[in-house]
Each structure stands twice: as structure tokens, then as C-alpha cells.
Design a protein around this motif. Sequence first.
Motif, mmCIF file in Angstrom:
data_model
loop_
_atom_site.group_PDB
_atom_site.id
_atom_site.type_symbol
_atom_site.label_atom_id
_atom_site.label_comp_id
_atom_site.label_asym_id
_atom_site.label_seq_id
_atom_site.Cartn_x
_atom_site.Cartn_y
_atom_site.Cartn_z
ATOM 1 N N ARG A 85 40.731 26.309 51.457
ATOM 2 C CA ARG A 85 40.889 27.600 50.785
ATOM 3 C C ARG A 85 40.639 27.491 49.282
ATOM 4 N NH1 ARG A 85 45.231 30.929 48.940
ATOM 5 N NH2 ARG A 85 44.811 33.134 49.345
ATOM 6 N N TYR A 86 41.118 26.394 48.674
ATOM 7 C CA TYR A 86 40.958 26.237 47.227
ATOM 8 C C TYR A 86 39.482 26.111 46.852
ATOM 9 C CZ TYR A 86 41.133 24.228 42.554
ATOM 10 O OH TYR A 86 40.930 23.986 41.220
ATOM 11 N N LEU A 87 38.761 25.219 47.548
ATOM 12 C CA LEU A 87 37.336 25.065 47.268
ATOM 13 C C LEU A 87 36.578 26.354 47.586
ATOM 14 C CD1 LEU A 87 36.567 21.446 48.515
ATOM 15 C CD2 LEU A 87 36.708 22.271 46.166
ATOM 16 N N GLY A 88 37.052 27.087 48.596
ATOM 17 C CA GLY A 88 36.434 28.369 48.913
ATOM 18 C C GLY A 88 36.521 29.336 47.741
ATOM 19 N N LYS A 89 37.673 29.345 47.071
ATOM 20 C CA LYS A 89 37.831 30.202 45.895
ATOM 21 C C LYS A 89 36.933 29.752 44.756
ATOM 22 C CE LYS A 89 42.514 32.044 46.443
ATOM 23 N NZ LYS A 89 43.838 32.169 45.797
ATOM 24 N N VAL A 90 36.835 28.423 44.574
ATOM 25 C CA VAL A 90 36.002 27.888 43.491
ATOM 26 C C VAL A 90 34.534 28.233 43.725
ATOM 27 C CG1 VAL A 90 35.172 25.777 42.391
ATOM 28 C CG2 VAL A 90 37.597 26.029 42.937
ATOM 29 N N LEU A 91 34.078 28.078 44.960
ATOM 30 C CA LEU A 91 32.663 28.278 45.265
ATOM 31 C C LEU A 91 32.287 29.745 45.417
ATOM 32 C CD1 LEU A 91 32.191 25.361 47.833
ATOM 33 C CD2 LEU A 91 31.371 25.443 45.482
ATOM 34 N N ASP A 92 33.141 30.526 46.077
ATOM 35 C CA ASP A 92 32.806 31.924 46.364
ATOM 36 C C ASP A 92 33.459 32.915 45.411
ATOM 37 O OD1 ASP A 92 31.227 31.221 48.490
ATOM 38 O OD2 ASP A 92 32.811 31.440 49.987
ATOM 39 N N GLY A 93 34.483 32.462 44.669
ATOM 40 C CA GLY A 93 35.246 33.391 43.843
ATOM 41 C C GLY A 93 36.321 34.063 44.677
ATOM 42 N N GLU A 94 36.999 35.039 44.094
ATOM 43 C CA GLU A 94 38.046 35.754 44.813
ATOM 44 C C GLU A 94 38.055 37.214 44.371
ATOM 45 O OE1 GLU A 94 41.879 34.203 43.902
ATOM 46 O OE2 GLU A 94 41.373 33.756 41.834
ATOM 47 N N PRO A 95 38.641 38.092 45.172
ATOM 48 C CA PRO A 95 38.699 39.518 44.812
ATOM 49 C C PRO A 95 39.445 39.732 43.497
ATOM 50 C CG PRO A 95 39.280 39.189 47.115
ATOM 51 C CD PRO A 95 39.231 37.827 46.497
ATOM 52 N N THR A 96 39.020 40.742 42.756
ATOM 53 C CA THR A 96 39.613 41.035 41.447
ATOM 54 C C THR A 96 40.000 42.503 41.365
ATOM 55 O OG1 THR A 96 38.232 39.328 40.415
ATOM 56 C CG2 THR A 96 39.262 40.935 38.952
ATOM 57 N N VAL A 97 41.247 42.772 40.987
ATOM 58 C CA VAL A 97 41.715 44.149 40.824
ATOM 59 C C VAL A 97 41.152 44.712 39.521
ATOM 60 C CG1 VAL A 97 43.728 45.642 40.568
ATOM 61 C CG2 VAL A 97 43.837 43.669 42.106
ATOM 62 N N VAL A 98 40.485 45.867 39.581
ATOM 63 C CA VAL A 98 39.915 46.486 38.383
ATOM 64 C C VAL A 98 40.569 47.831 38.062
ATOM 65 C CG1 VAL A 98 37.691 45.306 38.501
ATOM 66 C CG2 VAL A 98 38.024 47.424 39.788
ATOM 67 N N ILE A 99 41.289 48.418 39.022
ATOM 68 C CA ILE A 99 42.055 49.643 38.778
ATOM 69 C C ILE A 99 43.411 49.484 39.442
ATOM 70 C CG2 ILE A 99 42.235 52.143 39.124
ATOM 71 C CD1 ILE A 99 39.239 52.310 39.198
ATOM 72 N N GLU A 100 44.468 49.790 38.708
ATOM 73 C CA GLU A 100 45.816 49.748 39.263
ATOM 74 C C GLU A 100 46.581 50.979 38.800
ATOM 75 O OE1 GLU A 100 49.744 46.789 39.454
ATOM 76 O OE2 GLU A 100 47.854 46.093 38.584
ATOM 77 N N ASN A 101 47.073 51.749 39.785
ATOM 78 C CA ASN A 101 47.819 52.974 39.496
ATOM 79 C C ASN A 101 47.039 53.917 38.574
ATOM 80 O OD1 ASN A 101 49.980 54.741 39.679
ATOM 81 N ND2 ASN A 101 51.048 53.839 37.940
ATOM 82 N N GLY A 102 45.748 54.052 38.859
ATOM 83 C CA GLY A 102 44.913 54.974 38.085
ATOM 84 C C GLY A 102 44.491 54.459 36.729
ATOM 85 N N LYS A 103 44.849 53.241 36.374
ATOM 86 C CA LYS A 103 44.513 52.669 35.077
ATOM 87 C C LYS A 103 43.440 51.594 35.243
ATOM 88 C CE LYS A 103 47.830 55.010 33.037
ATOM 89 N NZ LYS A 103 47.546 56.125 32.116
ATOM 90 N N ILE A 104 42.399 51.662 34.418
ATOM 91 C CA ILE A 104 41.332 50.676 34.469
ATOM 92 C C ILE A 104 41.766 49.403 33.749
ATOM 93 C CG2 ILE A 104 38.951 50.159 33.793
ATOM 94 C CD1 ILE A 104 38.381 53.148 33.954
ATOM 95 N N LEU A 105 41.597 48.262 34.398
ATOM 96 C CA LEU A 105 41.935 46.968 33.809
ATOM 97 C C LEU A 105 40.680 46.407 33.149
ATOM 98 C CD1 LEU A 105 44.088 45.533 36.753
ATOM 99 C CD2 LEU A 105 44.800 46.981 34.836
ATOM 100 N N GLU A 106 40.519 46.720 31.854
ATOM 101 C CA GLU A 106 39.284 46.389 31.150
ATOM 102 C C GLU A 106 39.006 44.893 31.107
ATOM 103 O OE1 GLU A 106 41.498 48.512 30.055
ATOM 104 O OE2 GLU A 106 40.449 50.436 29.860
#
Length: 243
Positions: A85-106
Motif C-alpha cells: 500500500r505504501y509503495l502504491g501511494k508513492v507510485l500512483d499518488g493518493e486522492p486529495t480533498v479540494v473542497i470541504e464544506n463548500g470551501k475550496i482548499l487552495e
Amino acid sequence: MLDEALVVIVRVVISFFSLLIFTRILGKQEVGQLTFFDYINGITIGSIAATLATDLSSKVWAHWVGLAGYAILTGVLQYVTVKNRYLGKVLDGEPTVVIENGKILEKNLKKMRIKMSELMMLLRDKGVFDITQVEYAIIEINGGLSVLQKANNLPVTPKDLHIPSTPSRLSTEVIQDGIVIEQNLKQRKKDIDWLNGQLKGRGITDVKEVAYALILPNEQLYIDKYEDHIGDEADMGDYEGPY
């Protein structure tokens, strides 16, 4: 020249079946599910295969080894990312939250190198036109956007209201570019007379006025004419210009 053509044909056959075998071994994956690395890697493998087929200045063996090497390394990486799982994250990346509760995470948006206009486009593609309705928006590892709307904005289902529902069905094309698809009419147990009656009921006297028509799951006919007569069309552009 004939000899060269025969050599190219043989090399094309080798390249074609090598690609076929390697892609079958590596497994099926939709284009929309590919990571950026997978996409670039696929282009590289295709480029090597094309060179194998047409580059008569070098031996087939050298290109085939390169093609096989890329395929083997791709398979090894697939195995590693599944098992670790760790190498999978390093090689493929992981999901990233860009909006939370209507607020954009710049900060997260900049980390993903996604512009604000691109984020808005991805939201619209998900049918979300009001950012305040979004509880979470997540950029997946393939670049796609997953959206969870706030609970009070989620659509109500028949199950929520305890209403019995009928099984889902597919829509059926019956007119395309002004041409009637009679076979599809028969599949839905309809005929030309029924279709003409539906068209006349909508004020359409000639089937060539219709760009596209569907029989919907509820047996209603959806019609899209060439002339839509919408009136003032919505303008998504933010400046006046020729395009």
C-alpha cells in the motif's frame, strides 16, 4: 522496394501480436481510470511498437527487447502497487480533498496543479453548479473528480419515500439525422404509424426536421429538432470575442 514492404509487413505482424499479448497480460483498464504515469507509459510502449514495425535501419530484436522491457516493468509495478500500500501511494499518488464544506482548499488545489477554472469545469461535469452544495470534492489519482453533496441537497429516491418502483430500462434510438431506424421501432413494439402520429402531435410534418429521437424507458418519445428555438442562449464565456 517490394522486399522492404515485405519486411515491414512481417515487422507489423510481430509488433501487433506483441502488443496484443502484452496488453492481455497487463489486464484491462479503462482510459478514464489511468493515472498520468500509466497514460505516458502506454504512449511510450505504443511508440516503441510503431518503431519496431517501421524502422528498417535497426534490428527487430532490439526494439522487441525494449517493448518487452517496458511491458515487464509495467507488470512489476502493477504487482507492487497491489501488494504494498505504501509503495502504491508513492507510485500512483493518493486522492486529495479540494473542497470541504463548500470551501475550496487552495493549497491542495495548487499541490495538484489544477486551476480554479478547471475545478469549476469538473464540478459542472458532475452536475454541480452551486459550490456551496458540496460537502466534499476529491481529486482521484486518475485526475477525475468525486463529489459528495450536502445531505439536504442529495436527491430523494423512491426507496426514501417507500414508493414502489419499476425496473430500469434502456432508451432506444428511433431517429438519427432525419433517418428512421425501423429495427429499433420493432424492438419496442412500435411502427411507423405510431411514430408519425407522435411527430404530428409535436407539430413535425417531416422526419428530416428531427436530428435525434429516443423512445424513453417510460414509453414517451424524446425529440431533438435541428432548429431548437431556445431564444437567448446561455453564454459560458467570460469575454467578448470571435470564439
